[in-house]
Design an enzyme around this catalytic site. Structure first.
Site, PDB file in Angstrom:
ATOM      1  N   SER A  71     -11.300   2.539   1.799  1.00  0.00           N
ATOM      2  CA  SER A  71     -10.000   3.066   1.355  1.00  0.00           C
ATOM      3  C   SER A  71      -9.353   4.046   2.322  1.00  0.00           C
ATOM      4  O   SER A  71      -8.193   4.415   2.118  1.00  0.00           O
ATOM      5  CB  SER A  71     -10.147   3.746  -0.005  1.00  0.00           C
ATOM      6  OG  SER A  71     -10.129   2.790  -1.016  1.00  0.00           O
ATOM      7  N   LYS A  74      -6.104   2.984   3.563  1.00  0.00           N
ATOM      8  CA  LYS A  74      -4.868   3.114   2.762  1.00  0.00           C
ATOM      9  C   LYS A  74      -3.890   4.101   3.407  1.00  0.00           C
ATOM     10  O   LYS A  74      -2.683   3.960   3.287  1.00  0.00           O
ATOM     11  CB  LYS A  74      -5.216   3.525   1.330  1.00  0.00           C
ATOM     12  CG  LYS A  74      -5.966   2.436   0.544  1.00  0.00           C
ATOM     13  CD  LYS A  74      -6.337   2.875  -0.854  1.00  0.00           C
ATOM     14  CE  LYS A  74      -6.830   1.781  -1.774  1.00  0.00           C
ATOM     15  NZ  LYS A  74      -8.173   1.288  -1.574  1.00  0.00           N
ATOM     16  N   TYR A 201      -5.393  -6.767   2.376  1.00  0.00           N
ATOM     17  CA  TYR A 201      -6.043  -5.563   1.857  1.00  0.00           C
ATOM     18  C   TYR A 201      -7.529  -5.529   2.238  1.00  0.00           C
ATOM     19  O   TYR A 201      -8.036  -4.517   2.741  1.00  0.00           O
ATOM     20  CB  TYR A 201      -5.865  -5.538   0.335  1.00  0.00           C
ATOM     21  CG  TYR A 201      -6.631  -4.446  -0.355  1.00  0.00           C
ATOM     22  CD1 TYR A 201      -6.093  -3.172  -0.496  1.00  0.00           C
ATOM     23  CD2 TYR A 201      -7.911  -4.678  -0.868  1.00  0.00           C
ATOM     24  CE1 TYR A 201      -6.806  -2.161  -1.121  1.00  0.00           C
ATOM     25  CE2 TYR A 201      -8.630  -3.670  -1.486  1.00  0.00           C
ATOM     26  CZ  TYR A 201      -8.069  -2.426  -1.616  1.00  0.00           C
ATOM     27  OH  TYR A 201      -8.784  -1.417  -2.209  1.00  0.00           O
ATOM     28  N   TYR A 253      -8.646  10.411  -5.353  1.00  0.00           N
ATOM     29  CA  TYR A 253      -8.587   9.846  -6.703  1.00  0.00           C
ATOM     30  C   TYR A 253      -8.570  10.927  -7.771  1.00  0.00           C
ATOM     31  O   TYR A 253      -7.897  11.944  -7.620  1.00  0.00           O
ATOM     32  CB  TYR A 253      -9.736   8.848  -6.923  1.00  0.00           C
ATOM     33  CG  TYR A 253     -10.001   8.000  -5.719  1.00  0.00           C
ATOM     34  CD1 TYR A 253      -8.997   7.190  -5.207  1.00  0.00           C
ATOM     35  CD2 TYR A 253     -11.223   8.022  -5.062  1.00  0.00           C
ATOM     36  CE1 TYR A 253      -9.213   6.417  -4.087  1.00  0.00           C
ATOM     37  CE2 TYR A 253     -11.450   7.242  -3.944  1.00  0.00           C
ATOM     38  CZ  TYR A 253     -10.437   6.449  -3.460  1.00  0.00           C
ATOM     39  OH  TYR A 253     -10.655   5.693  -2.352  1.00  0.00           O
ATOM     40  N   VAL A 271     -15.141   4.095  -0.056  1.00  0.00           N
ATOM     41  CA  VAL A 271     -16.422   3.883  -0.765  1.00  0.00           C
ATOM     42  C   VAL A 271     -17.618   3.662   0.148  1.00  0.00           C
ATOM     43  O   VAL A 271     -18.739   3.615  -0.347  1.00  0.00           O
ATOM     44  CB  VAL A 271     -16.414   2.720  -1.783  1.00  0.00           C
ATOM     45  CG1 VAL A 271     -15.803   3.109  -3.086  1.00  0.00           C
ATOM     46  CG2 VAL A 271     -15.847   1.465  -1.226  1.00  0.00           C
TER      47      VAL A 271
HETATM   48  N1  GLN Z   1     -12.387  -2.051  -0.750  1.00  0.00           N
HETATM   49  C1  GLN Z   1     -12.624  -1.128  -1.824  1.00  0.00           C
HETATM   50  C2  GLN Z   1     -12.082  -1.672  -3.125  1.00  0.00           C
HETATM   51  O1  GLN Z   1     -11.094  -2.355  -3.118  1.00  0.00           O
HETATM   52  C3  GLN Z   1     -11.966   0.163  -1.473  1.00  0.00           C
HETATM   53  C4  GLN Z   1     -12.158   1.222  -2.511  1.00  0.00           C
HETATM   54  C5  GLN Z   1     -12.456   2.571  -1.938  1.00  0.00           C
HETATM   55  O2  GLN Z   1     -12.825   2.727  -0.786  1.00  0.00           O
HETATM   56  N2  GLN Z   1     -12.372   3.571  -2.768  1.00  0.00           N
HETATM   57  O3  GLN Z   1     -12.608  -1.413  -4.173  1.00  0.00           O
END
Ligand code: GLN
Length: 317
Positions: A71, A74, A201, A253, A271
């Site tokens: 993520s 993002k 994505y 988050y 993650v």
């Molecule tokens: N690729 C992970 C997902 O879509 C990314 C989530 C994350 O890093 N928090 O769940």
């Protein structure tokens, strides 16, 4: 009397101390396993890098070991979208009419809020919001996947690769993200095919980078939008501020409040255990430790950032 900018202690020594405190906490967390390829990550890996705007690199631990940025991508997808559609710096355009700018207070992959709020995700730092950003990028880039990789290579100053194993693993486990994309499509908030958006994505999430490279790549956000090594303008100062503001309020988050409380810097987690941090006018930070807390942020990483920022007096609040 204004409070003067703090003079920094010996950052190499501080990083060593911080690593010693933070590392053992990794074992209180859990490595993400809902993407099978992430479950095999070594819980005891730890790296932390602080890269100054002048290019000086302070590091400790396994800072040259690549991991999937997940993520953290993002932020960079949002930066690309801002480059494409936010030039007029308006607050109502094809991006900001489709994704909000408020913290969600929900997990990064939650569907509950999305249904209640008619398919408009709260912000671009959660999965649903990033899918909207990718949908916008598909309209504006000949090759959106390549554009994200190009931006990160420019910022890291080195060629980068995808982790193909993680890519395939996530493609086979994208049930929630697919559900979100379908839900948003049902509300008319997705203009491309679900599979096409998901493909972009998952590619961005599978980009492989080291802690050192990510710390370098984060610096422009604390440097008025200018990449410090090449002098290239990535974003206007106003847009760089906005990207960092969204990281601060939404980047970790439903723990964004706790991060502001403890760390006090714009941060973004992934993650796979990476967290980047922006120190305005000073440096880019990255810490990596795979085990996560309940909110999905690196547990030892949060502790390390807290210790580092406190010792160096670098919180922005
Ligand atoms: N690729 C992970 C997902 O879509 C990314 C989530 C994350 O890093 N928090 O769940």
């Amino acid at each position: 009397m204004p409070v003067p900018e703090p003079s920094l202690p010996d950052l190499d020594r501080v990083l060593e101390e911080v690593a010693e405190i933070a590392r053992p906490h990794a074992f209180e967390g859990e490595v993400a396993d809902y993407i099978p390829a992430l479950a095999t990550a070594d819980a005891d890996r730890f790296g932390m890098a602080a890269v100054d705007l002048d290019g000086t690199e302070h590091v400790t631990g396994e800072v040259d070991e690549p991991f999937p940025i997940q993520s953290i991508s993002k932020v960079f997808s949002l930066v690309l979208a801002m480059q494409k559609v936010d030039q007029a710096e308006g607050v109502a355009n094809e991006l900001w009419s489709r994704v909000g700018r408020e913290p969600s207070g929900d997990p990064f992959n939650s569907l509950v809020q999305l249904e209640r709020e008619s398919g408009v995700p709260r912000n671009p730092m959660i999965n649903a919001g990033a899918l909207i950003v990718d949908d916008v990028l598909l309209d504006h880039c000949d090759d959106a996947k390549q554009a994200t990789l190009d931006l990160l290579e420019l910022l890291a100053g080195e060629p980068l690769e995808l982790n193909e194993g993680v890519l395939r693993s996530e493609q086979g486990a994208a049930h929630r993200n697919r559900a979100m994309a379908n839900l948003m499509a049902s509300f008319g908030n997705l203009t491309h095919e679900v599979d096409e958006v998901l493909d972009d994505y998952t590619h961005a999430c599978a980009i492989s980078m080291t802690t050192r490279q990510l710390a370098r790549a984060t610096r422009f956000l604390g440097n008025g939008g200018v990449e410090p090594r090449t002098g290239e303008r990535i974003l206007s100062p106003a847009l760089a501020k906005r990207a960092a503001a969204i990281m601060f309020t939404c980047g970790t988050y439903d723990a964004a409040g706790e991060f502001a409380f403890q760390v006090g810097l714009p941060c973004k987690s992934g993650v796979a255990g990476g967290i980047i941090g922006v120190v305005p006018r000073r440096m880019g930070l990255c810490v990596w430790s795979p085990p996560l807390d309940v909110a999905g942020n690196s547990l030892a990483g949060r502790i390390a950032l807290h210790e580092f920022v406190s010792r160096c007096d670098l919180s922005i609040v």
